[in-house]
Design an enzyme around this catalytic site. Structure first.
Site, short mmCIF file in Angstrom:
data_model
loop_
_atom_site.label_atom_id
_atom_site.label_comp_id
_atom_site.label_asym_id
_atom_site.label_seq_id
_atom_site.Cartn_x
_atom_site.Cartn_y
_atom_site.Cartn_z
N LYS A 46 12.14 -5.24 -3.23
CA LYS A 46 11.22 -5.83 -4.19
C LYS A 46 11.80 -5.73 -5.59
O LYS A 46 12.60 -4.84 -5.88
CB LYS A 46 9.87 -5.12 -4.13
CG LYS A 46 9.16 -5.31 -2.80
CD LYS A 46 7.85 -4.55 -2.74
CE LYS A 46 7.15 -4.79 -1.40
NZ LYS A 46 5.88 -4.04 -1.29
N HIS A 79 5.98 -2.72 -6.13
CA HIS A 79 6.41 -3.28 -7.41
C HIS A 79 6.01 -2.38 -8.57
O HIS A 79 6.76 -2.24 -9.55
CB HIS A 79 5.82 -4.67 -7.61
CG HIS A 79 6.36 -5.72 -6.70
ND1 HIS A 79 5.76 -6.04 -5.50
CD2 HIS A 79 7.47 -6.51 -6.78
CE1 HIS A 79 6.46 -6.99 -4.90
NE2 HIS A 79 7.50 -7.30 -5.65
#
EC number: 3.6.1.22
Length: 516
Positions: free
Chosen positions: A418, A444
């Site tokens: 990510k 994230h």
């Protein structure tokens, strides 16, 4: 108008870039521009192109040529047998020790043997040493019997080196002296016979002239240089670099080529760049910067800076849920899309690339990128290096620095992970976009929080502009950007891909709005 480039003016003048990307208006007679943003209040004027002495810092030579002594036979004979220093050369190789040239006192040099052996040429007078006024002579010992080359006549620890490869280990002054000696020896080696009648050539003017011994000819020749242009081609914050197949892996440099009969330097710049890369440069605004002798074998490199003609391109269509990146992010994307397409002439180059200023700066500072592969440029004594250093230092006309300059644009992992797109700010209105991705972090938000903490130690603020995923294949040199972040929304993958291309110029970078 919008100041999205350093706007070059005729006669070598240029505008300095404003601190922000706000709209600007001309003032007075058009010799200045000012930003309309109240928070910016920057006024810029244009200045003449920098003096070559400011751009290309060259040490004073380690010798004085004293050309009037070249015809003083009595003086030359006297000093050669007494108080002079001899710089030996073995063909194209120079003798060095502890990163300094080996200079042997002529009184300790077996001159009788050297001059009476199979050596063809007599010593070449170079000049006098800058500090001591000691006369300097170059002697090619290639034809000397092997007993002298193999015995312990040379200083212990000394070695014969190729100056082209070893030059960066020497001081600029010493490298210049050895280059001079090497160039003169090379000229003698290649001109043993008259090109007009085939007769033998006789040394004159202490080695700075050769004359045919034939009474019917008597042609005299002098050392000549082959002028060549070397050009720093820019397009916004990008620089055009190329490489030849014979160079070591990852080595890139500026484009260069010899001047042809009937050409000006400017004509040669435009022709060479287009022939080798397919890129066209603007004749107006082209500027001479500096020159450098390049005796490999007998060139004079004349350095220029030129701006490429931009490609007309439109922005890609964004999906509805992309997080806005503002005018700065759109500018980065537009600048990348305007880069002219490269069409390499495979007879001249193996490859050519647009390299971003930030990536080149990292290379010049010996900061290697993880997963980026080998990438290097010419050493510190080369004019190409000096031109690159100057260009990266002046950031499109401004030398202002801020804490964000130390923050890499990209820091990503290998494999699939990510990522988040982050805007970095300071209290003065400076900003930049960065990409961060780490497969060891599951969310994230973890990546953003970690990055924000690092930035806070530098006095910088951070704003997340969405996220997604990255697939980074180091072996294949490929990067793909896709997906979205449930916490922060979908990042503008087109802008992310642009930043990745800046940092990984040798990767194939793609993006899509699909995936999760």
């Amino acid at each position: 108008m919008w100041l999205s480039r350093s706007l070059l003016r005729p006669a070598g003048h240029y505008w300095r870039r404003l601190a922000c990307l706000g709209p600007v208006v001309q003032k007075g007679d058009g010799m200045a521009i000012t930003c309309e943003k109240k928070k910016c209040l920057v006024v810029c004027t244009f200045s003449s192109s920098s003096n070559a002495s400011d751009i290309f810092k060259v040490s004073q030579p380690a010798f004085k040529r004293v050309t009037e002594k070249r015809t003083d036979s009595a003086w030359l004979s006297e000093v050669f047998s007494g108080s002079s220093l001899i710089i030996p050369l073995l063909g194209s190789k120079c003798l060095v020790k502890s990163q300094e040239p080996v200079m042997l006192p002529s009184k300790n040099f077996p001159t009788d043997h050297f001059l009476n052996s199979t050596c063809i040429w007599k010593p070449i007078f170079l000049g006098v040493r800058g500090e001591t006024d000691e006369p300097l002579f170059a002697v090619d010992v290639t034809g000397v019997s092997s007993e002298y080359l193999n015995q312990n006549f040379w200083p212990e620890g000394s070695e014969w080196v190729d100056l082209r490869k070893y030059g960066s280990e020497l001081s600029s002054a010493d490298a210049g002296l050895l280059a001079y000696a090497r160039g003169m020896v090379e000229w003698h080696t290649k001109n043993k016979f008259c090109s007009q009648c085939g007769g033998k050539m006789e040394i004159k003017e202490a080695g700075h002239s050769l004359q045919c011994i034939s009474a019917d000819c008597g042609r005299a020749i002098y050392p000549r240089l082959d002028p060549a242009v070397i050009v720093l081609v820019t397009c916004g914050d990008y620089l055009l670099l190329g490489r030849q197949s014979r160079w070591e892996p990852g080595r890139y440099s500026l484009l260069a080529g010899f001047i042809e009969v009937g050409e000006t330097f400017e004509m040669a710049v435009a022709r060479e760049v287009h022939e080798e890369s397919g890129v066209r440069v603007k004749i107006e605004g082209m500027r001479y910067i500096a020159s450098q002798p390049w005796p490999f074998p007998q060139s004079l490199m004349v350095g220029f800076i030129a701006e490429a003609e931009e490609k007309q391109a439109s922005l890609p269509e964004f999906v509805d849920d992309v997080v806005p990146v503002g005018s700065y992010g759109v500018h980065l994307l537009a600048e990348n899309l305007s880069l002219p397409a490269i069409a390499v002439d495979m007879k001249e180059l193996e490859d050519a690339r647009w390299v971003h200023r930030s990536r080149l700066k990292a290379v010049l500072e010996n900061k290697q990128t993880h997963g980026g592969g080998p990438f290097s440029v010419p050493g510190r004594h080369a004019i190409a290096n000096h031109l690159m250093q100057e260009w990266t230092k002046h950031k499109n006309g401004t030398e202002s620095e801020w804490a964000g300059d130390t923050v890499p644009y990209v820091d990503i992992d290998e494999g699939v992970f990510k990522y988040v797109l982050i805007q970095v700010n300071d209290d003065m209105g400076n900003k930049k976009l960065i990409v961060r991705g780490d497969k060891s972090m599951a969310y994230h938000s973890d990546i953003f929080k970690h990055t924000r903490q690092v930035l806070m130690t530098l006095g910088l603020q951070a704003e997340v502009l969405g996220g997604g995923r990255i697939s980074h294949d180091v072996a294949e040199r490929s990067i793909h950007v896709y997906g979205f972040s449930q916490a922060y929304g979908r990042a503008n993958h087109a802008v992310t891909a642009t930043l990745l291309r800046q940092w990984f110029p040798f990767h194939a970078v793609s993006f899509s709005w699909d995936g999760y």
